[in-house]
Design a protein around this motif. Structure first.
Motif, PDB file in Angstrom:
ATOM      1  N   LEU A 138       0.805  -1.217   0.000  1.00 23.91           N
ATOM      2  CA  LEU A 138       0.000   0.000   0.000  1.00 23.91           C
ATOM      3  C   LEU A 138       0.839   1.269   0.000  1.00 23.91           C
ATOM      4  N   LEU A 141       0.208   3.726  -2.974  1.00 23.06           N
ATOM      5  CA  LEU A 141      -1.072   4.422  -2.837  1.00 23.06           C
ATOM      6  C   LEU A 141      -1.029   5.432  -1.701  1.00 23.06           C
ATOM      7  N   TRP A 145      -1.951   9.383  -1.914  1.00 21.20           N
ATOM      8  CA  TRP A 145      -3.078   9.940  -1.165  1.00 21.20           C
ATOM      9  C   TRP A 145      -2.638  10.931  -0.097  1.00 21.20           C
ATOM     10  N   SER A 152       1.416   9.088   5.415  1.00 23.02           N
ATOM     11  CA  SER A 152       1.501   7.840   4.651  1.00 23.02           C
ATOM     12  C   SER A 152       1.913   6.676   5.550  1.00 23.02           C
TER      13      SER A 152
END
Length: 288
Positions: A138, A141, A145, A152
């Motif tokens: 992840l 991503l 984001w 993060s």
């Protein structure tokens, strides 16, 4: 009538004879010390440190594999100059935030799962979808984001913590006997009160196991995430410290960073979680 009664002959035993079983015996100080868990663990760590030192000296290449003494020297130097404490504080602050959010979300999901069939189906579906997904996968991503920095890392930490704690807590709740549930309900306990006063104490061994597993996942995920993009505003955690020194070929400092990670892991497992276990599970007679 007396002729029909058989008398068993009396048996006299000499309690001072060597055939008498030993009820209790005194043990020597060596055995008493050996029975202490922290002493046995300390011996294991000492053997590992000795093997590390011997292998490093036999290899004779500090750039590839520094000895235990060289690692301790680098560790002490970075403690004195304040680098490792600063990096450690950054990592632990991030870990506490992510770990706390993960525990809160896991508590919410498991409470819903206990309260209704829809909640149980939701938890089982989400865990089957996201639990096999590695937190490191992840990272791209999370970078898109939340950007480069703490947000993060917290995102991937929550993912690594949430499912392990939720699964173990839900399994613990389901293992609570119906008798205990009915006792709580007879006393008028419903909803959150039933969970807090009946289910959590009864399922606490499974909950504590989930907390341990979640902590281990979170700690290693944090270090791995910091190795990738764990620097923000010119400062980073232990993972970034390891990454920086690897680029500079300061292998002893790299091992010092790894040594710090190991020491924190040992402290959390053998001090914090051991204290919680001693004051709860063992005190309640749920574990020997």
């Amino acid at each position: 009538m007396t002729d029909l009664v058989s008398f068993r002959p009396e048996i006299l035993r000499d309690v001072n004879s060597s055939d008498a079983p030993v009820v209790a015996k005194t043990i020597g100080w060596v055995e008493r010390v050996y029975r202490l868990g922290f002493v046995r663990k300390g011996l294991i760590l000492a053997v590992l440190a000795l093997a590390w030192e011997l292998y490093g000296r036999w290899l004779g290449n500090p750039l590839l594999f520094p000895t235990f003494g060289q690692t301790v020297q680098a560790f002490v130097e970075n403690i004195v100059n304040g680098v490792i404490p600063q990096r450690m504080l950054v990592s632990l602050q991030t870990l506490v935030i992510g770990y706390g959010i993960g525990i809160g979300l896991a508590a919410l999901l498991t409470t819903l799962a206990i309260g209704s069939h829809i909640g149980a189906d939701l938890l089982e579906t989400l865990t089957s979808m996201f639990n096999p997904l590695p937190a490191i996968a992840l990272l791209p991503l999370a970078l898109i984001w939340f950007g480069l920095g703490t947000g993060s890392i917290i995102f991937v930490l929550v993912h690594s913590v949430l499912w392990a704690i939720a699964l173990n807590t839900h399994a613990g709740f389901r293992s609570v006997s119906n008798t205990l549930r009915m006792v709580g309900q007879n006393y008028g306990l419903r909803g959150l009160k039933l969970v807090r006063l009946i289910l959590i104490p009864a399922a606490f061994p499974a909950i504590l196991t989930g907390l341990k597993v979640g902590w281990a996942f979170a700690w290693r995920t944090l270090i791995a995430a910091e190795l990738v993009f764990g620097v923000s505003s010119g400062s980073g955690g232990l993972g970034w410290f390891i990454f920086e020194n690897r680029n500079q070929l300061e292998t002893a400092n790299v091992f010092a960073g790894l040594f710090t990670v190991i020491l924190i892991g040992l402290f959390v497992e053998n001090v914090i979680f051991a204290t919680i276990e001693r004051k709860t599970i063992r005190r309640w007679g749920m574990q020997h």
